[in-house]
Design an enzyme around this catalytic site. Structure first.
Site, PDB file in Angstrom:
ATOM      1  N   LYS A  43      39.000  63.351  99.449  1.00 56.58           N
ATOM      2  CA  LYS A  43      37.711  63.742  98.850  1.00 56.58           C
ATOM      3  C   LYS A  43      37.267  65.055  99.488  1.00 56.58           C
ATOM      4  CE  LYS A  43      33.605  61.675  99.856  1.00 56.58           C
ATOM      5  NZ  LYS A  43      32.566  62.702 100.028  1.00 56.58           N
ATOM      6  N   ASP A  70      33.451  65.734  95.309  1.00 54.42           N
ATOM      7  CA  ASP A  70      32.195  64.963  95.389  1.00 54.42           C
ATOM      8  C   ASP A  70      31.017  65.900  95.654  1.00 54.42           C
ATOM      9  OD1 ASP A  70      30.288  62.942  95.947  1.00 54.42           O
ATOM     10  OD2 ASP A  70      31.001  62.700  98.012  1.00 54.42           O
ATOM     11  N   LYS A  72      28.104  65.674  93.645  1.00 56.05           N
ATOM     12  CA  LYS A  72      26.898  64.928  93.231  1.00 56.05           C
ATOM     13  C   LYS A  72      25.879  65.830  92.534  1.00 56.05           C
ATOM     14  CE  LYS A  72      27.072  61.707  97.159  1.00 56.05           C
ATOM     15  NZ  LYS A  72      28.110  62.349  98.014  1.00 56.05           N
ATOM     16  N   ASP A  75      20.654  68.337  88.501  1.00 57.91           N
ATOM     17  CA  ASP A  75      19.846  69.513  88.138  1.00 57.91           C
ATOM     18  C   ASP A  75      19.450  69.344  86.670  1.00 57.91           C
ATOM     19  OD1 ASP A  75      18.753  72.173  88.019  1.00 57.91           O
ATOM     20  OD2 ASP A  75      20.133  72.791  89.582  1.00 57.91           O
ATOM     21  N   THR A 132      25.087  54.977  99.495  1.00 60.48           N
ATOM     22  CA  THR A 132      25.337  53.806 100.361  1.00 60.48           C
ATOM     23  C   THR A 132      24.485  53.870 101.625  1.00 60.48           C
ATOM     24  OG1 THR A 132      27.339  55.036 100.917  1.00 60.48           O
ATOM     25  CG2 THR A 132      27.618  53.068  99.619  1.00 60.48           C
ATOM     26  N   ARG A 224      34.442  59.024 108.332  1.00 57.28           N
ATOM     27  CA  ARG A 224      34.503  59.150 109.797  1.00 57.28           C
ATOM     28  C   ARG A 224      35.409  58.152 110.482  1.00 57.28           C
ATOM     29  NH1 ARG A 224      28.115  59.408 109.761  1.00 57.28           N
ATOM     30  NH2 ARG A 224      28.627  58.197 107.908  1.00 57.28           N
TER      31      ARG A 224
HETATM   32  O1  C5P Z   1      32.007  58.705 107.164  1.00 58.75           O
HETATM   33  P1  C5P Z   1      31.764  57.767 106.035  1.00 58.75           P
HETATM   34  O2  C5P Z   1      32.917  56.807 105.792  1.00 58.75           O
HETATM   35  O3  C5P Z   1      30.422  57.089 106.101  1.00 58.75           O
HETATM   36  O4  C5P Z   1      31.745  58.754 104.788  1.00 58.75           O
HETATM   37  C1  C5P Z   1      31.454  58.371 103.491  1.00 58.75           C
HETATM   38  C2  C5P Z   1      31.706  59.527 102.557  1.00 58.75           C
HETATM   39  O5  C5P Z   1      31.375  59.101 101.249  1.00 58.75           O
HETATM   40  C3  C5P Z   1      30.897  60.773 102.847  1.00 58.75           C
HETATM   41  O6  C5P Z   1      31.700  61.886 102.512  1.00 58.75           O
HETATM   42  C4  C5P Z   1      29.715  60.672 101.902  1.00 58.75           C
HETATM   43  O7  C5P Z   1      29.264  61.932 101.481  1.00 58.75           O
HETATM   44  C5  C5P Z   1      30.329  59.928 100.725  1.00 58.75           C
HETATM   45  N1  C5P Z   1      29.429  59.131  99.908  1.00 58.75           N
HETATM   46  C6  C5P Z   1      28.657  58.101 100.419  1.00 58.75           C
HETATM   47  N2  C5P Z   1      27.822  57.378  99.596  1.00 58.75           N
HETATM   48  C7  C5P Z   1      27.752  57.664  98.297  1.00 58.75           C
HETATM   49  C8  C5P Z   1      28.525  58.687  97.761  1.00 58.75           C
HETATM   50  C9  C5P Z   1      29.379  59.406  98.601  1.00 58.75           C
HETATM   51  O8  C5P Z   1      28.746  57.832 101.622  1.00 58.75           O
HETATM   52  N3  C5P Z   1      27.006  56.924  97.507  1.00 58.75           N
END
Ligand code: C5P
Length: 244
Positions: A43, A70, A72, A75, A132, A224
């Site tokens: 991603k 991604d 998002k 606008d 999330t 992460r």
């Molecule tokens: O580090 P972590 O596993 O929390 O990262 C989640 C990834 O998913 C990040 O890149 C974040 O921008 C993305 N994301 C998210 N929740 C969403 C959409 C995308 O955490 N609803």
């Protein structure tokens, strides 16, 4: 140990979020992975795209990895429609908009995608429901939305489907409801997965990778947990093993 084909099959369900602030860091991270190994999908989010620019997409594609871009988008309908038309020229597999931008915005995005799909057939457009990292408390206090978060995610997913998009980004906790309501063809992408759900950081609605898959997610987004691991390849393998 998983067989190589099963390994790749499970690998195809995991999208690793390249949340780095430069092309150099992202490439250094990818160099650790065996090109014929199970990492198949990554991603590119705002951080990397805004720092490295669109050329990062072709850099990654040279490694034969699929890409979820991604950004998002959220606008006015005209701006989103035109932006989707531009992004759809890039060699990526998934792009997204934020469903809170509303139906006319999503219809605009859909129109742009339809034209682009003639050239890039694999391209799918999905809608973010609630992040999330959003809790029912944030929904009530900051966004003034009084419904419970899960029912509001289901409502937004319905709006996304009505607008003709291919699926949604949601948390693992909503996956089984959405799968039952919207069927097998509706793409469900779930970030917020953790091997140890007690270490969720800023994410609020989390589950383990195995739970997310069991409940019906098509793809998990893992950031992460892998990118900041002491040994990212070993951590990625550990996640695969936890799902098998
Ligand atoms: O580090 P972590 O596993 O929390 O990262 C989640 C990834 O998913 C990040 O890149 C974040 O921008 C993305 N994301 C998210 N929740 C969403 C959409 C995308 O955490 N609803």
């Amino acid at each position: 140990m998983l067989t190589t084909s099963l390994h790749r099959q499970v690998g195809q369900k995991i999208i690793v979020a390249l949340d780095f602030s430069s092309e150099k860091e992202a490439m250094h991270f990818l160099d650790k992975f065996d090109p014929s190994g199970p990492l198949c999908f990554v991603k590119v989010g705002m951080e990397l795209f805004y720092s490295a620019g669109p050329s990062i997409i072709s850099q990654i594609r040279q490694r034969n990895l699929e890409i979820f871009l991604d950004l998002k988008l959220h606008d006015i309908p005209n701006t989103v429609e035109r932006a989707v038309a531009v992004l759809a020229q890039l060699d990526v597999s998934i792009i997204n908009v934020h469903s809170l931008g509303g139906r006319p915005m999503m219809l605009g995005a859909r129109r742009a995608l339809k034209e682009a799909k003639e050239k890039n057939k694999k391209l799918r457009l999905i809608g973010v429901t609630h992040l999330t990292s959003t809790s029912s408390e944030i929904l009530r206090q900051d966004l003034n939305i009084q419904s419970e978060i899960q029912s509001d995610v289901v409502r937004l997913a319905g709006l996304v489907k009505d607008a003709g998009l291919d699926g949604v980004v949601c948390s693992s906790l909503e996956v089984s409801k959405l799968r039952a309501k919207f069927g097998q063809d509706f793409l469900l992408v779930t970030p917020g997965v953790r091997l140890d759900v007690d270490k969720s950081g800023d994410q609020k609605r989390v589950a383990t990778p195995a739970e997310a898959i069991k409940w019906g997610a098509d793809y998990l987004v893992v950031g992460r947990e892998v990118t900041t691991a002491h040994d990212p390849v070993a951590m990625f393998e550990k996640i695969l093993m936890s799902i098998k």
